[in-house]
Design an enzyme around this catalytic site. Structure first.
Site, PDB file in Angstrom:
ATOM      1  N   TYR A 164       0.850  -1.205   0.000  1.00  8.89           N
ATOM      2  CA  TYR A 164       0.000   0.000   0.000  1.00  8.89           C
ATOM      3  C   TYR A 164       0.883   1.252   0.000  1.00  8.89           C
ATOM      4  O   TYR A 164       0.690   2.170  -0.809  1.00  8.89           O
ATOM      5  CB  TYR A 164      -0.906  -0.026   1.231  1.00  8.89           C
ATOM      6  CG  TYR A 164      -1.705   1.229   1.445  1.00  8.89           C
ATOM      7  CD1 TYR A 164      -2.851   1.494   0.688  1.00  8.89           C
ATOM      8  CD2 TYR A 164      -1.319   2.174   2.406  1.00  8.89           C
ATOM      9  CE1 TYR A 164      -3.590   2.656   0.887  1.00  8.89           C
ATOM     10  CE2 TYR A 164      -2.044   3.336   2.605  1.00  8.89           C
ATOM     11  CZ  TYR A 164      -3.182   3.570   1.845  1.00  8.89           C
ATOM     12  OH  TYR A 164      -3.911   4.734   2.040  1.00  8.89           O
ATOM     13  N   LYS A 168       1.342   4.292  -2.850  1.00  7.99           N
ATOM     14  CA  LYS A 168       1.134   5.718  -2.565  1.00  7.99           C
ATOM     15  C   LYS A 168       2.391   6.528  -2.878  1.00  7.99           C
ATOM     16  O   LYS A 168       2.305   7.688  -3.295  1.00  7.99           O
ATOM     17  CB  LYS A 168       0.709   5.909  -1.109  1.00  7.99           C
ATOM     18  CG  LYS A 168      -0.693   5.403  -0.813  1.00  7.99           C
ATOM     19  CD  LYS A 168      -1.749   6.209  -1.550  1.00  7.99           C
ATOM     20  CE  LYS A 168      -3.160   5.805  -1.213  1.00  7.99           C
ATOM     21  NZ  LYS A 168      -4.177   6.584  -1.945  1.00  7.99           N
TER      22      LYS A 168
HETATM   23  N1  LIG Z   1      -8.437   6.232   5.994  1.00  2.24           N
HETATM   24  C1  LIG Z   1      -7.217   6.656   6.188  1.00  2.24           C
HETATM   25  O1  LIG Z   1      -6.710   6.735   7.324  1.00  2.24           O
HETATM   26  C2  LIG Z   1      -6.370   7.071   5.033  1.00  2.24           C
HETATM   27  C3  LIG Z   1      -5.092   7.599   5.292  1.00  2.24           C
HETATM   28  C4  LIG Z   1      -4.314   8.024   4.231  1.00  2.24           C
HETATM   29  C5  LIG Z   1      -4.804   7.949   2.942  1.00  2.24           C
HETATM   30  N2  LIG Z   1      -6.042   7.427   2.705  1.00  2.24           N
HETATM   31  C6  LIG Z   1      -6.517   7.391   1.329  1.00  2.24           C
HETATM   32  O2  LIG Z   1      -7.722   8.121   1.247  1.00  2.24           O
HETATM   33  C7  LIG Z   1      -8.482   7.660   0.126  1.00  2.24           C
HETATM   34  C8  LIG Z   1      -9.926   7.417   0.538  1.00  2.24           C
HETATM   35  O3  LIG Z   1      -9.946   6.325   1.440  1.00  2.24           O
HETATM   36  P1  LIG Z   1     -11.044   6.132   2.582  1.00  2.24           P
HETATM   37  O4  LIG Z   1     -10.314   6.105   3.853  1.00  2.24           O
HETATM   38  O5  LIG Z   1     -12.188   7.082   2.397  1.00  2.24           O
HETATM   39  O6  LIG Z   1     -11.484   4.634   2.299  1.00  2.24           O
HETATM   40  P2  LIG Z   1     -12.853   3.972   1.841  1.00  2.24           P
HETATM   41  O7  LIG Z   1     -13.983   4.483   2.632  1.00  2.24           O
HETATM   42  O8  LIG Z   1     -12.572   2.511   1.831  1.00  2.24           O
HETATM   43  O9  LIG Z   1     -13.026   4.489   0.339  1.00  2.24           O
HETATM   44  C9  LIG Z   1     -12.281   3.978  -0.712  1.00  2.24           C
HETATM   45  C10 LIG Z   1     -13.018   4.255  -2.007  1.00  2.24           C
HETATM   46  O10 LIG Z   1     -12.233   3.722  -3.091  1.00  2.24           O
HETATM   47  C11 LIG Z   1     -13.091   2.938  -3.903  1.00  2.24           C
HETATM   48  N3  LIG Z   1     -12.395   1.896  -4.626  1.00  2.24           N
HETATM   49  C12 LIG Z   1     -11.730   0.823  -4.134  1.00  2.24           C
HETATM   50  N4  LIG Z   1     -11.301   0.037  -5.129  1.00  2.24           N
HETATM   51  C13 LIG Z   1     -11.705   0.636  -6.285  1.00  2.24           C
HETATM   52  C14 LIG Z   1     -11.582   0.313  -7.654  1.00  2.24           C
HETATM   53  N5  LIG Z   1     -11.007  -0.818  -8.063  1.00  2.24           N
HETATM   54  N6  LIG Z   1     -12.100   1.161  -8.572  1.00  2.24           N
HETATM   55  C15 LIG Z   1     -12.734   2.292  -8.191  1.00  2.24           C
HETATM   56  N7  LIG Z   1     -12.902   2.643  -6.903  1.00  2.24           N
HETATM   57  C16 LIG Z   1     -12.396   1.827  -5.974  1.00  2.24           C
HETATM   58  C17 LIG Z   1     -14.095   2.342  -2.935  1.00  2.24           C
HETATM   59  O11 LIG Z   1     -15.214   1.854  -3.668  1.00  2.24           O
HETATM   60  P3  LIG Z   1     -16.324   0.901  -2.963  1.00  2.24           P
HETATM   61  O12 LIG Z   1     -17.235   1.836  -2.237  1.00  2.24           O
HETATM   62  O13 LIG Z   1     -16.968   0.233  -4.116  1.00  2.24           O
HETATM   63  O14 LIG Z   1     -15.580  -0.025  -2.061  1.00  2.24           O
HETATM   64  C18 LIG Z   1     -14.389   3.550  -2.087  1.00  2.24           C
HETATM   65  O15 LIG Z   1     -15.307   4.399  -2.723  1.00  2.24           O
HETATM   66  C19 LIG Z   1      -7.746   6.409  -0.373  1.00  2.24           C
HETATM   67  O16 LIG Z   1      -6.947   6.755  -1.482  1.00  2.24           O
HETATM   68  C20 LIG Z   1      -6.862   6.019   0.793  1.00  2.24           C
HETATM   69  O17 LIG Z   1      -5.732   5.303   0.380  1.00  2.24           O
HETATM   70  C21 LIG Z   1      -6.835   6.976   3.719  1.00  2.24           C
END
Ligand SMILES: NC(=O)c1ccc[n+]([C@@H]2O[C@H](COP(=O)([O-])OP(=O)(O)OC[C@H]3O[C@@H](n4cnc5c(N)ncnc54)[C@H](OP(=O)(O)O)[C@@H]3O)[C@@H](O)[C@H]2O)c1
Length: 272
Positions: A164, A168
């Protein structure tokens, strides 16, 4: 596919925690939004939720699976004529096990890096001139190790968190390279640690630790806020984190890997 609303901001992963928060913030600010979702039912449900809070918002749900180069190409072809005003590459994944996409790429790297790379590059000539691109990275990128063979790693190289982080870092190097090569604004957003669907700590901690730790994380609206600031900023090649706009560290700025990965990923995705 239906006609696409012109001049919209594209938000990938709009069905997710931070994606939904970003769509709502943009809609509340009067922007029209293309909600790029792999699951249209989930996307429509989020659209209805946002519409209930921001009546009259111009929101359109369109299919996009970032783990499929064909889907990325179809989506780009559908939205390109609408001259999008921005792209928030927010979708992300952190699967626990190694698996390959239909294109033979490891899932994490495909969804978090290769898909956004291809989507962004396919749209480059279609954006409105003042468009803004924002890529959602992670603090894990700082600690990642990658090399030019990122796209050829096998199951023996896979580790949930390390892969992961590597994806990134690749997205970060792509952002820097893109900012150097285009006159559009290209920035990154680091949300911090956010309570979302992705942060399911069950694999590393027991449920009690999950219950104790999750409330300490940021809320999705807080995690999405730097991305919204980045989309609106006149700056380029910056990292938006909390309320701050940070310079990229020197070691990432002049990293020869950026150009190498750019070329290798172009070859792998069939671009020049
Ligand atoms: N949460 C954290 O602490 C954190 C920290 C740093 C960075 N981030 C980044 O922030 C961003 C948003 O994450 P989040 O925390 O909001 O997580 P999340 O709620 O799991 O959202 C992830 C989104 O990505 C979509 N997705 C996954 N696989 C996909 C694919 N093959 N094609 C198109 N869409 C896809 C998911 O779709 P579905 O709804 O269909 O599953 C969901 O809408 C991500 O890039 C993550 O890496 C998160």
């Amino acid at each position: 596919m239906e006609e696409v609303i012109p001049g919209s901001i594209i938000v990938t992963g709009a069905s997710g925690s931070m994606g939904k928060a970003a769509v709502e913030a943009l809609a509340a600010g009067g922007r029209s939004v293309i909600m790029a979702c792999r699951n249209l039912e989930k996307g429509e449900a989020v659209r209805r939720e946002v519409l209930a809070r921001v009546p009259g918002a111009a929101l359109q749900v369109l299919p996009l699976d970032l783990g499929s180069l064909r889907s990325v190409r179809d989506f780009a072809a559908a939205v390109a004529p609408s001259a999008p005003a921005g792209l928030l590459n927010n979708a992300g994944t952190m699967p626990p096990r190694y698996s390959l996409t239909e294109d033979g790429l490891e899932q994490t790297v495909a969804v978090n890096y290769v898909g956004p790379y291809l989507l962004t590059r396919l749209l480059l000539d279609s954006f409105s001139p003042d468009a803004s691109i924002v890529n959602v990275i992670s603090l894990t990128a700082k600690y990642a190790h990658i090399d030019e063979n990122l796209l050829e790693k096998g199951p023996e190289d896979f580790h949930q968190l390390r892969t992961y982080a590597a994806s990134k870092l690749a997205l970060m190097l792509f952002s820097i390279e893109l900012a150097k090569r285009t006159s559009l604004r290209v920035n990154m957003s680091d949300p911090g640690v956010v309570a979302s669907n992705m942060i399911d700590l069950g694999r590393w901690f027991d449920p009690l630790a999950d219950a104790l730790f999750k409330p300490l994380c940021k809320r999705p609206e807080q995690g999405a806020a730097p991305a919204i600031s980045a989309l609106q900023s006149p700056q380029t090649m910056k990292i938006f984190k909390g309320h701050r706009c940070l310079d990229v560290q020197e070691r990432f700025l002049d990293n020869p890997l950026s150009g190498l990965l750019w070329q290798k990923t172009a070859q792998r995705t069939g671009l020049k």
